[in-house]
Design a protein around this motif. Structure first.
Motif, short mmCIF file in Angstrom:
data_model
loop_
_atom_site.label_atom_id
_atom_site.label_comp_id
_atom_site.label_asym_id
_atom_site.label_seq_id
_atom_site.Cartn_x
_atom_site.Cartn_y
_atom_site.Cartn_z
N LEU A 179 0.96 -1.34 -0.03
CA LEU A 179 -0.09 0.05 0.00
C LEU A 179 0.76 1.41 0.08
O LEU A 179 0.38 2.34 -0.32
CB LEU A 179 -0.95 -0.04 1.20
CG LEU A 179 -1.91 -1.10 1.31
CD1 LEU A 179 -2.71 -1.22 2.58
CD2 LEU A 179 -2.90 -1.13 0.08
N ARG A 180 1.97 1.04 0.38
CA ARG A 180 3.15 2.40 0.25
C ARG A 180 4.06 2.32 -0.77
O ARG A 180 4.79 3.17 -0.82
CB ARG A 180 4.02 2.41 1.73
CG ARG A 180 3.07 2.02 3.01
CD ARG A 180 3.83 2.70 4.35
NE ARG A 180 5.18 1.95 4.34
CZ ARG A 180 5.13 0.61 5.01
NH1 ARG A 180 4.18 0.16 5.50
NH2 ARG A 180 6.59 -0.02 5.14
N HIS A 192 8.14 12.33 -2.29
CA HIS A 192 8.39 11.16 -1.42
C HIS A 192 9.71 11.14 -0.67
O HIS A 192 9.64 10.72 0.61
CB HIS A 192 8.69 9.91 -2.54
CG HIS A 192 7.42 9.51 -3.17
ND1 HIS A 192 6.41 8.42 -2.41
CD2 HIS A 192 6.80 9.76 -4.38
CE1 HIS A 192 5.47 8.53 -3.23
NE2 HIS A 192 5.50 9.03 -4.54
N VAL A 193 10.67 11.77 -1.03
CA VAL A 193 11.93 11.77 -0.32
C VAL A 193 11.77 12.36 1.04
O VAL A 193 12.25 12.20 2.05
CB VAL A 193 13.10 12.38 -0.94
CG1 VAL A 193 14.39 12.65 -0.12
CG2 VAL A 193 13.39 11.65 -2.06
N GLU A 226 11.65 4.03 1.83
CA GLU A 226 12.17 2.82 2.82
C GLU A 226 12.82 2.04 1.29
O GLU A 226 14.15 1.47 1.58
CB GLU A 226 11.00 1.92 2.84
CG GLU A 226 11.50 0.68 4.06
CD GLU A 226 10.57 0.48 4.92
OE1 GLU A 226 10.43 -0.68 5.33
OE2 GLU A 226 9.45 0.88 5.06
N TYR A 227 12.39 2.19 0.10
CA TYR A 227 13.12 1.56 -0.89
C TYR A 227 12.92 2.39 -1.99
O TYR A 227 11.75 3.00 -2.13
CB TYR A 227 12.62 0.06 -1.36
CG TYR A 227 12.57 -0.95 -0.21
CD1 TYR A 227 13.77 -1.69 -0.13
CD2 TYR A 227 11.37 -1.38 0.55
CE1 TYR A 227 13.75 -2.78 0.93
CE2 TYR A 227 11.32 -2.46 1.46
CZ TYR A 227 12.53 -3.20 1.66
OH TYR A 227 12.68 -4.05 2.48
N ILE A 228 13.98 2.46 -2.95
CA ILE A 228 13.62 3.01 -4.21
C ILE A 228 14.50 2.13 -5.30
O ILE A 228 15.59 1.74 -5.05
CB ILE A 228 14.07 4.76 -4.39
CG1 ILE A 228 13.65 5.12 -5.71
CG2 ILE A 228 15.47 4.69 -3.81
CD1 ILE A 228 13.58 6.63 -5.71
N GLY A 229 13.93 2.01 -6.42
CA GLY A 229 14.58 1.39 -7.69
C GLY A 229 14.23 2.00 -9.02
O GLY A 229 13.39 2.67 -8.93
N GLY A 246 11.76 3.82 -15.38
CA GLY A 246 10.86 3.51 -14.52
C GLY A 246 11.27 3.76 -13.05
O GLY A 246 12.48 3.58 -12.68
N VAL A 247 10.71 4.49 -12.14
CA VAL A 247 10.82 4.66 -10.80
C VAL A 247 9.95 4.07 -9.89
O VAL A 247 8.66 4.11 -9.93
CB VAL A 247 10.81 6.29 -10.54
CG1 VAL A 247 11.38 6.51 -9.12
CG2 VAL A 247 11.82 6.89 -11.44
N ILE A 248 10.46 3.21 -8.81
CA ILE A 248 9.77 2.43 -7.93
C ILE A 248 10.01 2.88 -6.48
O ILE A 248 11.02 2.75 -6.29
CB ILE A 248 9.58 0.94 -8.10
CG1 ILE A 248 9.12 0.43 -9.54
CG2 ILE A 248 8.52 0.21 -7.09
CD1 ILE A 248 10.21 0.54 -10.56
N ILE A 249 8.98 3.31 -5.87
CA ILE A 249 9.21 3.90 -4.32
C ILE A 249 8.45 3.28 -3.52
O ILE A 249 7.26 3.27 -3.72
CB ILE A 249 9.08 5.45 -4.45
CG1 ILE A 249 9.81 6.13 -5.53
CG2 ILE A 249 9.16 5.95 -3.11
CD1 ILE A 249 9.65 7.46 -5.77
N SER A 250 9.05 2.83 -2.34
CA SER A 250 8.17 2.55 -1.29
C SER A 250 8.36 3.34 -0.03
O SER A 250 9.66 3.59 0.48
CB SER A 250 8.66 1.06 -0.61
OG SER A 250 8.30 0.11 -1.69
#
Length: 282
Positions: free
Chosen positions: A153-154, A220-221, A226-229, A273-277
């Motif tokens: 969810l995050r 987001h920052v 918690e994670y970013i890719g 692509g940017v994936i952020i938790s």
């Protein structure tokens, strides 16, 4: 490890990570001109993209229930008292989760818990990594499932494509939207909303799209990541440069992962692509 982790190949996890942590990856299949390959096994990423760019017609299909049943059985045969958490691509993008459910039901077991991540790529991969961390720390089944679902969810995915041709061909975005974007030279920032492809923003050029993407990342920052890719297809140098800029701006760790054949078939060879938790709220 009392809790074992299973996922599918659309998580795009690096092979070294999979082997180090003993994650079971059930492959989807990708087709090129009617010839099928197990994702990440029967064809290399480079060969797949070479053939796709050369004009091969692509497609994909989910694993069979028997493949899931076999994977679960192999784990439980070795550890009859163990539990399995099986995390998969959004059920609104693929029938993979339904196949996993059918496979579990074939075994008539209560030791397999399924998680719909509502995402794909590292949007699936990050909840898998969280599940692995908890399982290796000895967390009970309920906690592994609960925290993985909470991370889903995050977790947010944003991506910019050089062309909407492939995603429109795969039915992930309407033909009219693709035509309009191409005519107006729009470079939309795409995302997932409730597990399906959606439009986050509609900038007119790629330069502006990247500026808007940086603004999204910055928000987001500020909240805490918690994670970013970062994902790429054939455009590694471009996305690697974007990742280096991220490191320079924020001095935060990140990972860089190429999309495998199944996802590459859906979005095409050129994707940023940017994936952020996000971090858990205090």
């Amino acid at each position: 490890m009392a809790v074992h982790i299973v996922t599918d190949s659309t998580a795009c996890l690096p092979q070294a990570y999979v082997e180090e942590h003993g994650v079971t990856v059930v492959p989807l299949r990708v087709s090129l001109d009617g010839e099928y390959f197990r994702d990440g096994i029967d064809i290399t990423n480079d060969e797949f993209y070479r053939r796709l760019v050369a004009g091969a017609k692509g497609g994909s299909t989910q694993p069979s229930p028997d493949e899931f049943a076999s994977s679960y059985r192999a784990i439980l045969d070795k550890d009859p008292a163990g539990d399995i958490v099986s995390l998969h691509v959004s059920s609104r993008l693929s029938g993979t989760l339904n196949a996993a459910l059918t496979g579990r039901n074939q075994l008539d077991t209560v030791h397999v818990q399924l998680v719909d991540t509502w995402n794909v790529g590292l949007g699936l991969g990050f909840p898998v990594m969280r599940a692995v961390e908890l399982a290796e720390a000895g967390a009970p089944l309920w906690q592994v499932v609960a925290e993985a679902e909470a991370l889903c969810l995050r977790t947010h995915t944003y991506f910019v494509l050089d062309s909407l041709t492939y995603i429109e061909r795969g039915g992930r975005i309407g033909k009219a939207a693709a035509i309009t974007a191409n005519i107006l030279k729009i470079k939309p920032i795409l995302t997932f909303t409730q597990g399906v492809t959606d439009v986050e923003d509609r900038p007119r050029t790629k330069k502006v799209a990247l500026e808007h993407l940086w603004a999204i990342i910055d928000k987001h920052v500020q909240k805490g990541i918690e994670y970013i890719g970062f994902h790429y297809g054939t455009n590694r140098a471009e996305v690697e440069g974007f990742q280096h800029e991220f490191t320079s701006r924020y001095n935060l760790p990140s990972i860089l992962v190429q999309l495998g054949p199944v996802l590459g078939n859906q979005v095409g060879p050129d994707i940023l692509g940017v994936i952020i938790s996000d971090k858990k709220p205090q």
